[in-house]
Design an enzyme around this catalytic site. Structure first.
Site, short mmCIF file in Angstrom:
data_model
loop_
_atom_site.label_atom_id
_atom_site.label_comp_id
_atom_site.label_asym_id
_atom_site.label_seq_id
_atom_site.Cartn_x
_atom_site.Cartn_y
_atom_site.Cartn_z
N CYS A 197 3.20 -3.20 4.08
CA CYS A 197 2.18 -2.10 4.40
C CYS A 197 2.97 -1.46 5.62
CB CYS A 197 0.94 -2.60 4.76
SG CYS A 197 0.58 -3.65 6.02
N THR B 88 2.87 -1.72 9.05
CA THR B 88 3.29 -2.78 10.10
C THR B 88 3.50 -4.11 9.30
OG1 THR B 88 0.96 -3.51 10.30
CG2 THR B 88 1.83 -1.90 11.61
N HIS C 158 10.67 -24.16 7.81
CA HIS C 158 9.59 -25.04 8.66
C HIS C 158 8.17 -24.91 8.02
CE1 HIS C 158 12.05 -25.57 12.48
NE2 HIS C 158 12.90 -26.12 11.26
N HIS D 188 7.90 -31.15 8.88
CA HIS D 188 7.35 -30.10 8.67
C HIS D 188 6.07 -30.14 7.56
CE1 HIS D 188 10.26 -28.52 11.33
NE2 HIS D 188 11.11 -28.95 10.58
N ASP E 13 0.79 -1.12 0.03
CA ASP E 13 -0.01 0.05 0.06
C ASP E 13 0.85 1.21 0.08
OD1 ASP E 13 0.95 0.28 2.52
OD2 ASP E 13 -1.08 0.18 3.34
C1 RB5 Z 1 -1.85 2.50 6.71
O1 RB5 Z 1 -1.76 3.71 7.37
C2 RB5 Z 1 -1.72 1.22 7.47
O2 RB5 Z 1 -2.99 1.25 8.39
C3 RB5 Z 1 -1.43 0.03 6.87
O3 RB5 Z 1 -0.32 0.17 5.98
C4 RB5 Z 1 -1.10 -1.18 7.56
O4 RB5 Z 1 -0.23 -0.74 8.58
C5 RB5 Z 1 -2.08 -2.01 8.22
O5 RB5 Z 1 -1.99 -3.26 8.61
#
Ligand code: RB5
Length: 146
Positions: free
Chosen positions: A66, A68, A99, A134, A8
């Site tokens: 993304c 996180t 694994h 595994h 994203d």
């Molecule tokens: C975008 O702001 C953020 O929410 C997205 O990139 C991600 O971290 C969501 O899990």
């Protein structure tokens, strides 16, 4: 080897850095992710789109990014046949291949620095599935899809 990448807007800068890293290693790259960091776009669409390329067998592995790595990995894992591992270090990414036979790697652009993310990618691509016990576990995961 062919790698498909998706991100994203939040993952866009790290995606660009990983693409540069892979191309420097002569690895073929397909980018189906966001085109810039400026416009907020859903990680769900990009996670699904990237995963579909892997599920269709059009890439050996997928990498999704993304902010996180959490949302895009959850989305990718909804696609049948996908085992997407969200990793924050090289130990995790190597073990996800050895694994879990992971076929996708998820990274958090707001979690890992680019130089560290490149090492995580390298560890993922260098490792091989060890099979045996595994393979039984991975088979159990696949059975959950039916
Ligand atoms: C975008 O702001 C953020 O929410 C997205 O990139 C991600 O971290 C969501 O899990």
């Amino acid at each position: 080897m062919r790698i498909v990448l998706g991100s994203d807007h939040a993952g866009y800068p790290l995606k660009a850095a990983i693409i540069e890293h892979l191309e420097a290693k002569q690895i073929e790259v397909l980018d189906v992710g966001a085109k810039s960091a400026d416009k907020a776009e859903s990680y769900v669409n990009f996670g699904e789109k990237t995963a579909q390329v892997v599920a269709r067998g059009e890439a050996d592995f997928g990498i999704v990014i993304c902010g996180t790595g959490i949302g895009i990995s959850i989305a990718a894992n909804k696609v049948k046949g996908i085992r997407c591992a969200l990793c924050t270090n090289e130990f995790m990414s190597a073990l996800s291949r050895k694994h879990n036979d992971a076929n996708m790697l998820a990274l958090g652009a707001r979690v890992v620095a680019p130089h560290f993310a490149k090492a995580i990618v390298d560890a993922f691509l260098d490792a091989r599935f060890e099979g045996e016990r595994h393979a039984v576990r991975v088979g159990e995961i696949c059975a959950l899809e039916d």
